[in-house]
Design a protein around this motif. Sequence first.
Motif, PDB file in Angstrom:
ATOM      1  N   TYR A 274       0.613  -1.272  -0.170  1.00 44.97           N
ATOM      2  CA  TYR A 274       0.417   0.474  -0.113  1.00 44.97           C
ATOM      3  C   TYR A 274       0.902   1.566  -0.323  1.00 44.97           C
ATOM      4  O   TYR A 274       0.239   2.098  -0.375  1.00 44.97           O
ATOM      5  CB  TYR A 274      -1.044  -0.149   1.201  1.00 44.97           C
ATOM      6  N   GLU A 275       1.888   0.866   0.870  1.00 47.09           N
ATOM      7  CA  GLU A 275       2.670   2.076   1.047  1.00 47.09           C
ATOM      8  C   GLU A 275       3.364   2.728  -0.109  1.00 47.09           C
ATOM      9  O   GLU A 275       3.521   3.774  -0.558  1.00 47.09           O
ATOM     10  CB  GLU A 275       4.051   2.330   2.006  1.00 47.09           C
ATOM     11  N   GLY A 278       0.469   1.208  -3.775  1.00 46.01           N
ATOM     12  CA  GLY A 278      -1.529   1.610  -3.253  1.00 46.01           C
ATOM     13  C   GLY A 278      -1.756   2.601  -4.968  1.00 46.01           C
ATOM     14  O   GLY A 278      -1.219   3.665  -4.847  1.00 46.01           O
ATOM     15  N   ASN A 280      -4.700   5.148  -5.701  1.00 46.58           N
ATOM     16  CA  ASN A 280      -5.957   5.949  -5.536  1.00 46.58           C
ATOM     17  C   ASN A 280      -7.677   5.313  -5.197  1.00 46.58           C
ATOM     18  O   ASN A 280      -8.135   5.132  -3.661  1.00 46.58           O
ATOM     19  CB  ASN A 280      -6.614   7.475  -6.793  1.00 46.58           C
ATOM     20  N   GLU A 282      -7.835   2.092  -5.098  1.00 50.54           N
ATOM     21  CA  GLU A 282      -7.399   1.299  -3.059  1.00 50.54           C
ATOM     22  C   GLU A 282      -7.801   1.974  -1.942  1.00 50.54           C
ATOM     23  O   GLU A 282      -7.928   1.887  -0.846  1.00 50.54           O
ATOM     24  CB  GLU A 282      -6.237   0.874  -3.148  1.00 50.54           C
ATOM     25  N   ARG A 283      -6.948   3.483  -2.188  1.00 48.68           N
ATOM     26  CA  ARG A 283      -7.155   4.484  -0.273  1.00 48.68           C
ATOM     27  C   ARG A 283      -8.510   4.515  -0.219  1.00 48.68           C
ATOM     28  O   ARG A 283      -9.122   4.174   0.330  1.00 48.68           O
ATOM     29  CB  ARG A 283      -6.575   5.784  -0.725  1.00 48.68           C
ATOM     30  N   TYR A 309      -1.485   6.114   4.797  1.00 46.01           N
ATOM     31  CA  TYR A 309      -1.144   5.787   2.984  1.00 46.01           C
ATOM     32  C   TYR A 309      -3.190   6.192   3.553  1.00 46.01           C
ATOM     33  O   TYR A 309      -3.295   7.578   1.993  1.00 46.01           O
ATOM     34  CB  TYR A 309      -1.347   4.537   3.577  1.00 46.01           C
ATOM     35  N   VAL A 310      -4.191   6.420   3.603  1.00 46.27           N
ATOM     36  CA  VAL A 310      -5.734   6.053   3.294  1.00 46.27           C
ATOM     37  C   VAL A 310      -5.938   7.924   3.490  1.00 46.27           C
ATOM     38  O   VAL A 310      -6.392   8.685   2.502  1.00 46.27           O
ATOM     39  CB  VAL A 310      -6.378   5.980   4.600  1.00 46.27           C
ATOM     40  N   TRP A 311      -4.762   8.141   4.558  1.00 46.94           N
ATOM     41  CA  TRP A 311      -6.050   9.531   5.695  1.00 46.94           C
ATOM     42  C   TRP A 311      -4.150  10.579   4.772  1.00 46.94           C
ATOM     43  O   TRP A 311      -3.694  10.773   6.012  1.00 46.94           O
ATOM     44  CB  TRP A 311      -6.826   9.742   6.328  1.00 46.94           C
ATOM     45  N   ARG A 312      -4.283  11.301   3.887  1.00 45.04           N
ATOM     46  CA  ARG A 312      -3.132  11.913   4.083  1.00 45.04           C
ATOM     47  C   ARG A 312      -3.261  13.107   4.198  1.00 45.04           C
ATOM     48  O   ARG A 312      -4.303  14.163   3.781  1.00 45.04           O
ATOM     49  CB  ARG A 312      -2.477  11.989   2.545  1.00 45.04           C
ATOM     50  N   LEU A 365     -11.488  11.721   1.323  1.00 46.81           N
ATOM     51  CA  LEU A 365      -9.675  11.572   1.127  1.00 46.81           C
ATOM     52  C   LEU A 365      -9.439  12.550   0.796  1.00 46.81           C
ATOM     53  O   LEU A 365      -8.187  12.731   1.126  1.00 46.81           O
ATOM     54  CB  LEU A 365      -9.674  11.381  -1.159  1.00 46.81           C
TER      55      LEU A 365
END
Length: 993
Positions: A274-275, A278, A280, A282-283, A309-312, A365
Motif C-alpha cells: 500500500y505504501e 497503492g 487511489n 484502493e485508498r 496511507y489512506v488519510w494523507r 479523501l
Amino acid sequence: MAKKKIESEFRLSPTLALRPLDAEHARRELPEIADAAEEEGLSRLAAFLAGEGPLQHLLAAVFDLSPFLRDVARRRPAILDTLFDQTIEARLDAIGEAIGGAARAEDASESSLMMALRQWKTEAHFLIALADLSGEAETSATVRRLSDLADACACAAVDFLLLDANRQGKLKLPHLAEPARDSGWILLGMGKLGAHELNFSSDIDLVVFFDPEAPAVIDPLDATELFSRLTRRLVRILQDRTEHGYVFRTDLRLRPDPGSTPLAIPVEAALRYYEARGQNWERAAMIKARPVAGDLAAGAAFLKELQPYVWRKYMDYAAIADVHSIKRQIHAHKGHGEIAVKGHNVKLGRGGIREIEFFVQTQQLIAGGRFPELRGRETVPMLAALAARGWITTDARDALTRQYWFLRRVEHAVQMVADEQTHILPEEDEELKRIALMLGFAGEAEFTQAFRASLQQVERHYAALFETAPELSAGVGNLVFTGDVDDPDTLQTLHGLGFQRPSDICRVIRGWHFGRYRVTQSAEARERLTELTPALLKAFGQTRRADEALMRFDEFLAGLPAGIQLFSLLQSNPALLKLMATIMGAAPRLAAIITRRPHVFDGLLDPALLTELPDRAYLSARLAAFIEGDRAYEDVLDRLRIFASEQKFLIGVRLLAGSIDPARAGRAFSDLADLTIEAALQAVIAEFAQRHGEIAGGRVALLGMGKLGSRELTAGSDVDLILLYDHDADAEDSNGEKPLAPSHYYARMTQRLIAAVSAPTAEGVLYELDLRLRPSGNKGPVATHIDAFKKYQRQDAWTWEHMALARARAIGGDAELCAELETEVAAVLAQPRDAAKVKAEASEMRALIEKEKPPRDLWDIKLIPGGLIDLEFIAQVATITGNVEPGRRLTATADILGRLAPGFAGGDIREELGEAYRLYLALTQMIRLCLTGEFQRDDVPPGLSDLLLAVTDLPDFAVLEAHLKEMSRKVRQDFERLLGAGAPKREPGYSER
C-alpha cells in the motif's frame, strides 16, 4: 373473536398498506401457504392466514409482489409462525446467537455448518425483507441488519475453521472459547459490508491478511499456505450453492494485486504494497474497510498502521481526476439526454447510488487527513459530518441523504423480487409497476416521476462538485501553443484577456508544454495543464498586472517536483484558481511562500477556511493534531516550522479575502507565535534535560515584548522575547550527565531556544528572535533570573524600558512563574512616577528617532511624524503614568488608546487616535502580508492598491494618500498636546507630494 385474537398476537407492525400487482392472484397466495402450515402442524398460522384483516392483506400483497418471499413462505411456513412468539427484531437477535453457537458445537462439521448457516440466513433474509416492505423497518435498519447477518456468518465460519485447524495441530489457539482472539487471521469487510450498508442480494467483499507472529501461529513459514487454505474453505462454506441455497457470494478481488498474490497476505507485505504501489481507488476502498471476523484487534491495528496511507495530510489531488474519468465513462455509457427509467442501473447509472458514494468519498479523501471526524465508513453520517465542517452545503446533505435512502429502497425492491443480484430496473411495464407497488407508490407513472426527480437531484449535486472545470474554458478564444511560431489569433486572445506582452506569455506556456520543468515532464501532467490553461489565463488576466502574475506562477511551477495534483485541484476548484491569481498578482510575499513551500496551498482546500476564525483555541487544536505522537526533537521543530509557515499563510489568505479584519489578523499571528514558540520551548527543555539534567526547583517563563506582547504581529514581524528563570535558593549544579551551574544552564538553554526558533533549516525559520529588550540589553546575559529582573526593573530601568514593558505579556513556560511575572510587571508599571518627566523623556526619544531614522516617504507609516510610533508612545506613556482607565491590564495599543483617562485625553482625541490606529494597522498588515521589501509608491502592484482600498474602504488611491496625510497631521498635533512642549514639531523629513 378467535381470529382477532390470533391476529393481535402476530407481531408485525406495518406502516405501509401495499397493493398487490394481481389482486386475484394475491387472494390465492395465503390459502396455499396456510395449507403448507397445516401440513407442518402449524394450526395457529393456518387459522391466521385463513382470516381477513390488514395484516393478511399486507402479506398477500407482499407474496404477490415478491415471488422469492412467497416461495420461502411456502417451503418454510415455520418462519412466519415464529412471529406469534417474537418480534422480527427479537427473532433476528436469536438467529444471530444461533449462528454463533453453530460453529462451536461439539459435533459441528463443515457440511452441518454449511446447512445451518444457509437455513438461518434464509430465515433472516425473509424477516428482514418483510420488515422492510411492510415499512416496519427503515432502510437504514435494513442495511444494518443485512450487514450484521453477514458479520455473524463470516465469524461463525472463521471460528469453525480455526477450531478445526487447532484440532489438526496446524494452529495453537490461546483462547478456545474465543477462537479468533490472537489467531492472527484478519478479515476486513470492504465496500458496503465494511460500511454496514449491505444490500439485499449483495456480494460480500473481503480482504484477508494474517500476522505470522501471532500467538496462535506455530510455523510462520507455513502461515501463508495455511491461512490461504483456510480462506479458500471459508469462501466455500459461505458461497457454494447446495440444496439449501447459499449464504453470501464472496469476493476477494479487492486484495493487493489479486492476480499474483495469495488469498491471505502477511500484514507486513500488505503494508509495503500500500505504501509503495497503492492506487487511489484502493485508498478510496480502504475508507470503508472494517474488521468483520477473525482477529478483530489485529485487524484494527492493521487499519491504524494504514491510516497515513489512506488519510494523507497533503492530499494527492490526482484522486479527483480518477473520479472524473469514472464519471466520464458512466456518462459515455448512458449519454446525457433524458434519463430513461426503464432499464436504469440504480447503482451505477447517472444520478445513482455510486455517485452519492463518490461524492462523499472524494471529499473524505481530500479532507480526512486533516479532519479525523471525516474518516467514517457510512455514507449518510459522513454527509452530515461534511456539512458540519462546511465541505458541502446543508442543502446537498439533506437532498443526498433523502435520495440515498430512496435509491437504496428501490435497489432492495429490485432484488427482493427474486433474490437476484441486480441493480437494474425492469424494461417491461408490468415489472416496473411491481417495483412501484413494492415501494408504496400508486403505480408506474408516480414512481417514474419520483425516481427521475431523485436521479436529477443527485446528478445536479454531483455535477456541481466535479464538472465545473470544463465550463471555465468556455468562450476564451483561440489558444494555440504548439510549434515555435506565435499564432496571431492567440496573441490577440491574450491581449484581450489583459496581457501586455502576449508573445512572452506564449513563450512561457510553450515551455510548459515542452516539459522543460519537472512539473510538466509526464504526459499526464501536460495533458492536465493543457485542459487548465484557458481558465488559468482568464483568471490571471483579471489581476490588472497579468504578465507579472503569470511570470510568478511560472516561477512557482519551476520549483515544483510534480504537478498532476495541483493541476487537477485548480481545474476542479475555480474559486481556488481565482485566489491563486490574486496572490500571484498582488502579494509577492505569499507568492514566494507558495513557491518555496507548495504544500501550504493544501490548506486552502478547507471550505471552512474563510468562515472559521483562526482564534487561539482553533490554532491550538490544529497544532496539537499536527505534532501528536512521540517524535524526535528535530522532527518536532520541523513540524512546528511547517505548521507556522502554513498557518501564517492561511491567516494571510483570510485577511486577503476579507474574512478577518487587520486587528484579528494581528491577534491570530500573535497567538500562532505564542503557541509555536511555547511548543519549541517545551521541546528544548525536554531535550536539554536529557543531556544536562534538571536544576532543583527550576522553571522558565517567556515574556513577549513589542508587537508580540501587544498581540499586533504582522506576517513579516520578528519576535521580541525575554527568557526568565527561577530555581530553589540552594540549588546547585543540574543533575544530568553533563551538569551545569544554574546561570550557565539557563544561558545555554536560551541559546538552544534561539537556535531552535531562528536557525535556518530546510523547513525554513520559525521566527526571527530579538532579545535586546532584556535587562542591560545586548550586554546582559541572554537568560535573566526573575529576582534580577525584578530588581533591575524597580531600580535601574530607564523610562523607555518601562514604556516597552507596557506591552509585555507572559506567553509561555511555567504557569506559576508566568503569573508571578504578570503580577510583577503590573506592579512595576503602577509605580508612582513624575508624569512631566516621563512625557519629556518620551518626547526627547521620539525626536532622536526622527533625527536618526527619518522616514522615507508618507508610506513609511511607522516612522512618519504622527505615525505608528507616535501612537505607541502615547499609549505607553499613558500606561506608565496611570492615565489609563481602571480595569484589567491592557497591552494592545488600540485597547489602551480606547481607554485613555478623560483627564489625559478627551473623547474627541481618543476617537481620533483610535481611527488613526485602525487605518495604520489596516495598511501595515496588508502591506507586510503582500510585500517582502519596502512599499515603493511608484511601483505598487495594482492588485495591492485594490486590496489597500478595500481594507480601508476608500474609493481611490489619491483619496487614500490624502486621508493618510491628514490623519498623520492630526496624530502629530495630538502627540504634541498630550506629551507636552518637549514633543518634536511637525517638520517632516520627506517630500509631501
